[in-house]
Design a protein around this motif. Structure first.
Motif, short mmCIF file in Angstrom:
data_model
loop_
_atom_site.label_atom_id
_atom_site.label_comp_id
_atom_site.label_asym_id
_atom_site.label_seq_id
_atom_site.Cartn_x
_atom_site.Cartn_y
_atom_site.Cartn_z
N THR A 139 2.49 -5.45 -33.68
CA THR A 139 3.09 -4.19 -33.26
C THR A 139 2.13 -3.02 -33.49
O THR A 139 1.95 -2.16 -32.62
CB THR A 139 4.39 -3.94 -34.04
N LEU A 140 1.51 -3.01 -34.65
CA LEU A 140 0.54 -1.95 -34.95
C LEU A 140 -0.65 -2.00 -33.99
O LEU A 140 -1.11 -0.96 -33.49
CB LEU A 140 0.04 -2.09 -36.39
N ARG A 141 -1.11 -3.20 -33.73
CA ARG A 141 -2.28 -3.33 -32.86
C ARG A 141 -1.95 -2.92 -31.43
O ARG A 141 -2.77 -2.28 -30.77
CB ARG A 141 -2.80 -4.77 -32.90
N LYS A 142 -0.77 -3.26 -30.97
CA LYS A 142 -0.37 -2.87 -29.62
C LYS A 142 -0.30 -1.35 -29.50
O LYS A 142 -0.74 -0.76 -28.51
CB LYS A 142 0.98 -3.50 -29.28
N HIS A 143 0.26 -0.70 -30.53
CA HIS A 143 0.35 0.75 -30.52
C HIS A 143 -1.06 1.36 -30.53
O HIS A 143 -1.33 2.37 -29.86
CB HIS A 143 1.12 1.23 -31.75
N SER A 144 -1.98 0.73 -31.28
CA SER A 144 -3.36 1.18 -31.34
C SER A 144 -4.02 1.13 -29.96
O SER A 144 -4.66 2.08 -29.51
CB SER A 144 -4.14 0.33 -32.33
N ASN A 203 -2.49 0.88 -26.92
CA ASN A 203 -1.81 1.70 -25.91
C ASN A 203 -2.16 3.19 -26.03
O ASN A 203 -2.14 3.92 -25.05
CB ASN A 203 -0.29 1.52 -26.03
N ASN A 204 -2.47 3.62 -27.25
CA ASN A 204 -2.74 5.04 -27.49
C ASN A 204 -4.22 5.33 -27.73
O ASN A 204 -4.58 6.46 -28.05
CB ASN A 204 -1.92 5.53 -28.68
N ASN A 205 -5.04 4.30 -27.54
CA ASN A 205 -6.50 4.45 -27.69
C ASN A 205 -6.85 5.06 -29.05
O ASN A 205 -7.64 6.00 -29.17
CB ASN A 205 -7.07 5.32 -26.57
N LEU A 206 -6.22 4.52 -30.10
CA LEU A 206 -6.46 4.97 -31.46
C LEU A 206 -6.96 3.80 -32.30
O LEU A 206 -6.61 2.65 -32.04
CB LEU A 206 -5.18 5.52 -32.09
N LYS A 207 -7.78 4.10 -33.28
CA LYS A 207 -8.19 3.06 -34.21
C LYS A 207 -6.97 2.57 -34.99
O LYS A 207 -6.06 3.34 -35.29
CB LYS A 207 -9.24 3.58 -35.18
N LEU A 208 -6.98 1.28 -35.31
CA LEU A 208 -5.87 0.70 -36.04
C LEU A 208 -5.67 1.41 -37.39
O LEU A 208 -4.53 1.64 -37.82
CB LEU A 208 -6.12 -0.79 -36.26
N ARG A 209 -6.76 1.79 -38.02
CA ARG A 209 -6.65 2.49 -39.29
C ARG A 209 -5.94 3.83 -39.12
O ARG A 209 -5.12 4.23 -39.96
CB ARG A 209 -8.03 2.71 -39.90
N THR A 210 -6.24 4.52 -38.03
CA THR A 210 -5.61 5.83 -37.78
C THR A 210 -4.11 5.67 -37.59
O THR A 210 -3.30 6.44 -38.12
CB THR A 210 -6.23 6.48 -36.54
N VAL A 211 -3.71 4.64 -36.84
CA VAL A 211 -2.28 4.37 -36.62
C VAL A 211 -1.60 4.10 -37.96
O VAL A 211 -0.52 4.63 -38.26
CB VAL A 211 -2.10 3.17 -35.67
#
Length: 269
Positions: free
Chosen positions: A213-218, A220-228
């Protein structure tokens, strides 16, 4: 004469000891090299001017000097690619100019150096692990033949010690960079684990599903996983994500010979 040689030996020993103190106390390589140049200038009496040359993108550059005069002499060699410090850097040879006014080598440089008041000079390569990474250039403005046999040997001994210290200083820079990378990796792993726990609690799912879930959000929003992960943890806790303590590697004596390591990296971090 024996007393003079003895005094010179003590002076050299003091200078070599000072090199090691610099290595222990200088917080940055730039400061280490600056102080090293100032020490090298004291190898002769009266003191010479010292510049330390290295290569950036294949071009010689002065990194530090004991005083502005050395920089001016160094810079006059770079545009044409000729002169004692350039030659020492390129070949690893020691270059001595006994009398700058009559030395036949590098005529254009000779005009430049004489105009600046150089009377004699000595350029010594700085060798680390078999590679010439710099040149230590000593310029005397008082008299020709400033670097007699004794002074030349002192300078060569000092350059050898300086090269060893420089190799250790560069190793320390590498280790500091490694420690910083380790700290970043630890921070990433920690905050992602916290975010996974939050998603598991909210959605009552497994750790694998929470990570997906976290990775998908990362993605979809072009954000680093750490930032999410950081944003999620900060939103839930109401506080900024704290940074971990500095990374420290255990010595063999404190860990039974086993080196401290990290687990597998987090995918997509």
């Amino acid at each position: 004469m024996a007393d003079e040689r003895s005094q010179a030996g003590r002076d050299l020993t003091e200078l070599l000891g000072a090199v090691q103190n610099l290595l222990l106390n200088a917080p940055r390589v730039e400061e280490f090299l600056t102080d090293l140049a100032k020490l090298a200038a004291d190898l002769v009496e009266p003191p010479a001017s010292c510049g330390i040359t290295t290569s950036y993108d294949g071009q010689p550059r002065t990194v530090v000097t004991s005083d502005p005069r050395a920089a001016l002499v160094d810079e006059g060699q770079y545009e044409g690619g000729w002169g004692p410090c350039v030659h020492a850097l390129a070949t690893g040879d020691v270059v001595e100019i006994v009398d700058q006014e009559s030395d036949p080598r590098w005529p254009e440089y000779r005009v430049h150096a004489v105009a600046l008041g150089v009377r004699s000079s000595l350029s010594l390569p700085l060798v680390v692990n078999g590679d010439v990474i710099g040149a230590m250039n000593l310029y005397d403005f008082d008299e020709p033949e400033a670097f007699d046999i004794q002074n030349r040997r002192r300078a060569e001994t000092f350059a050898t010690q300086a090269s060893t210290a420089l190799a250790l200083a560069l190793r320390q820079v590498h280790d500091a960079e490694l420690a910083e990378q380790m700290e970043q990796a630890l921070a990433t792993r920690s905050v992602i684990d916290q975010a996974i726990g939050i998603v598991m609690a909210q959605q009552r799912c497994s750790a694998e599903q929470a990570f997906a879930t976290l990775r998908k959000h990362s993605q979809n929003n072009n954000l680093k996983l750490r930032t999410v992960a950081e944003r999620m943890v900060a939103r839930v806790s109401g506080q900024a994500v704290p940074q971990p303590p500095p990374f420290r590697r255990r010595s063999a004596s404190s860990s039974g010979g086993a080196a401290t390591g990290l687990g597998d990296g987090v995918p997509g971090a």
